[in-house]
Design a protein around this motif. Structure first.
Motif, PDB file in Angstrom:
ATOM      1  N   PRO A  73      72.288  36.334  11.373  1.00 51.56           N
ATOM      2  CA  PRO A  73      74.052  36.616   9.450  1.00 51.56           C
ATOM      3  C   PRO A  73      74.251  37.503  10.594  1.00 51.56           C
ATOM      4  O   PRO A  73      75.700  37.742  10.094  1.00 51.56           O
ATOM      5  CB  PRO A  73      73.303  37.130   9.005  1.00 51.56           C
ATOM      6  CG  PRO A  73      71.369  36.797   8.569  1.00 51.56           C
ATOM      7  CD  PRO A  73      71.102  36.374  10.129  1.00 51.56           C
ATOM      8  N   HIS A  74      73.849  38.433  11.538  1.00 54.30           N
ATOM      9  CA  HIS A  74      75.315  39.535  11.842  1.00 54.30           C
ATOM     10  C   HIS A  74      75.764  39.012  13.309  1.00 54.30           C
ATOM     11  O   HIS A  74      76.785  39.154  13.730  1.00 54.30           O
ATOM     12  CB  HIS A  74      73.812  40.538  12.552  1.00 54.30           C
ATOM     13  CG  HIS A  74      72.403  41.399  11.923  1.00 54.30           C
ATOM     14  ND1 HIS A  74      73.231  41.766  10.980  1.00 54.30           N
ATOM     15  CD2 HIS A  74      71.694  41.031  12.058  1.00 54.30           C
ATOM     16  CE1 HIS A  74      71.771  42.502  10.100  1.00 54.30           C
ATOM     17  NE2 HIS A  74      71.386  41.988  11.133  1.00 54.30           N
ATOM     18  N   GLU A  76      77.776  36.110  12.238  1.00 50.24           N
ATOM     19  CA  GLU A  76      78.636  35.822  12.229  1.00 50.24           C
ATOM     20  C   GLU A  76      79.334  37.398  11.253  1.00 50.24           C
ATOM     21  O   GLU A  76      80.607  37.552  11.704  1.00 50.24           O
ATOM     22  CB  GLU A  76      78.472  34.845  10.287  1.00 50.24           C
ATOM     23  CG  GLU A  76      79.711  34.514  10.023  1.00 50.24           C
ATOM     24  CD  GLU A  76      80.583  33.212  10.901  1.00 50.24           C
ATOM     25  OE1 GLU A  76      81.258  32.795  10.686  1.00 50.24           O
ATOM     26  OE2 GLU A  76      80.025  33.054  11.571  1.00 50.24           O
ATOM     27  N   GLU A  77      78.259  37.839  11.038  1.00 47.05           N
ATOM     28  CA  GLU A  77      79.480  39.732  10.377  1.00 47.05           C
ATOM     29  C   GLU A  77      80.108  40.164  11.377  1.00 47.05           C
ATOM     30  O   GLU A  77      80.720  40.341  11.310  1.00 47.05           O
ATOM     31  CB  GLU A  77      78.016  40.265  10.411  1.00 47.05           C
ATOM     32  CG  GLU A  77      77.677  40.077   9.005  1.00 47.05           C
ATOM     33  CD  GLU A  77      75.925  41.642   8.514  1.00 47.05           C
ATOM     34  OE1 GLU A  77      76.425  42.309   9.304  1.00 47.05           O
ATOM     35  OE2 GLU A  77      75.242  40.788   7.968  1.00 47.05           O
ATOM     36  N   VAL A  78      79.606  40.124  12.558  1.00 45.84           N
ATOM     37  CA  VAL A  78      80.533  40.518  14.072  1.00 45.84           C
ATOM     38  C   VAL A  78      81.828  39.218  14.450  1.00 45.84           C
ATOM     39  O   VAL A  78      82.739  40.223  14.066  1.00 45.84           O
ATOM     40  CB  VAL A  78      79.710  40.716  15.311  1.00 45.84           C
ATOM     41  CG1 VAL A  78      80.136  41.386  16.773  1.00 45.84           C
ATOM     42  CG2 VAL A  78      77.982  42.302  14.856  1.00 45.84           C
ATOM     43  N   ARG A  79      81.382  38.770  14.330  1.00 41.28           N
ATOM     44  CA  ARG A  79      82.797  37.919  14.190  1.00 41.28           C
ATOM     45  C   ARG A  79      84.008  38.030  13.456  1.00 41.28           C
ATOM     46  O   ARG A  79      85.455  37.784  13.899  1.00 41.28           O
ATOM     47  CB  ARG A  79      82.220  36.038  14.334  1.00 41.28           C
ATOM     48  CG  ARG A  79      83.698  35.875  15.257  1.00 41.28           C
ATOM     49  CD  ARG A  79      82.818  33.876  14.863  1.00 41.28           C
ATOM     50  NE  ARG A  79      82.650  33.541  13.188  1.00 41.28           N
ATOM     51  CZ  ARG A  79      83.861  32.302  12.677  1.00 41.28           C
ATOM     52  NH1 ARG A  79      84.934  32.587  13.331  1.00 41.28           N
ATOM     53  NH2 ARG A  79      84.213  32.863  11.106  1.00 41.28           N
ATOM     54  N   LYS A  80      83.299  38.227  11.858  1.00 39.37           N
ATOM     55  CA  LYS A  80      84.400  38.570  11.360  1.00 39.37           C
ATOM     56  C   LYS A  80      84.947  39.655  10.693  1.00 39.37           C
ATOM     57  O   LYS A  80      85.696  40.077  10.225  1.00 39.37           O
ATOM     58  CB  LYS A  80      83.778  38.147   9.997  1.00 39.37           C
ATOM     59  CG  LYS A  80      83.046  36.548  10.044  1.00 39.37           C
ATOM     60  CD  LYS A  80      83.399  36.002   8.347  1.00 39.37           C
ATOM     61  CE  LYS A  80      82.884  34.368   7.912  1.00 39.37           C
ATOM     62  NZ  LYS A  80      82.656  34.683   6.845  1.00 39.37           N
ATOM     63  N   LEU A  81      84.574  40.806  11.959  1.00 46.19           N
ATOM     64  CA  LEU A  81      84.921  42.160  11.700  1.00 46.19           C
ATOM     65  C   LEU A  81      86.861  42.585  12.244  1.00 46.19           C
ATOM     66  O   LEU A  81      86.978  41.235  13.316  1.00 46.19           O
ATOM     67  CB  LEU A  81      84.215  43.663  12.441  1.00 46.19           C
ATOM     68  CG  LEU A  81      82.800  43.425  12.289  1.00 46.19           C
ATOM     69  CD1 LEU A  81      81.609  43.735  13.284  1.00 46.19           C
ATOM     70  CD2 LEU A  81      83.162  44.418  11.109  1.00 46.19           C
TER      71      LEU A  81
END
Length: 169
Positions: A73-74, A76-81
């Motif tokens: 999940p990390h 996608e979290e990074v991609r959306k920052l």
């Protein structure tokens, strides 16, 4: 894969690689670092989005940092920052579990991001090609692996990878 000529200490690679310790003579050197400066499109913080792995990535920094957590999940979290700085901060945090093979794959991941970025955005591809045979150097004391360490003793791996990408075009 290509073998390193004369045992110069480089690793076998899928594409041409210039060993980091060979100083290219009689050539112009182009220094870059900040996204807003001349040749700023060479920075991983430059706002040139691209598609890779069926996703849109805001910057090559987002992609590179997210791949440290591929399949979690990390990623996608990074991609959306909202910024490359935030992506770098999250990706550099050792509070998150780093993929086990990171050191072995990080340059291939950076190469993939650069190829996608410069293939999909004509104006920056033209800038890269316009550098001709110049040596490209990420110039900062903040990094001695991807940049020159500020005093030329760093490995400048980002500059070398950019020259590889330029060579394949």
């Amino acid at each position: 894969q290509l073998a390193c000529p004369l045992d110069l200490g480089c690793h076998s690679v899928k594409t041409f690689r210039i060993p980091h310790h060979i100083k290219l003579l009689n050539m112009e050197t182009i220094y870059f670092y900040r996204a807003g400066d001349d040749y700023g499109c060479f920075s991983n913080f430059s706002r040139h989005s691209f598609f890779l792995d069926d996703k849109k990535w805001p910057t090559s920094e987002h992609y590179f940092q997210a791949m440290k957590f591929e399949g979690t999940p990390h990623e996608e979290e990074v991609r959306k920052l909202s910024s490359p700085g935030k992506a770098a901060e999250k990706g550099r945090s050792r509070a998150l579990p780093l993929r086990r093979d990171w050191e072995a794959v990080k340059e291939d991941i950076m190469r993939r991001a650069l190829i996608a970025k410069f293939t999909q955005t004509k104006d920056i591809k033209d800038i890269l090609l316009g550098t001709g045979s110049a040596t490209l150097v990420e110039h900062t004391s903040n990094d001695s692996y991807w940049a020159d360490g500020g005093d030329g003793t760093g490995l400048n791996r980002l500059g070398v990878l950019l020259m590889e990408v330029r060579h394949i075009f």
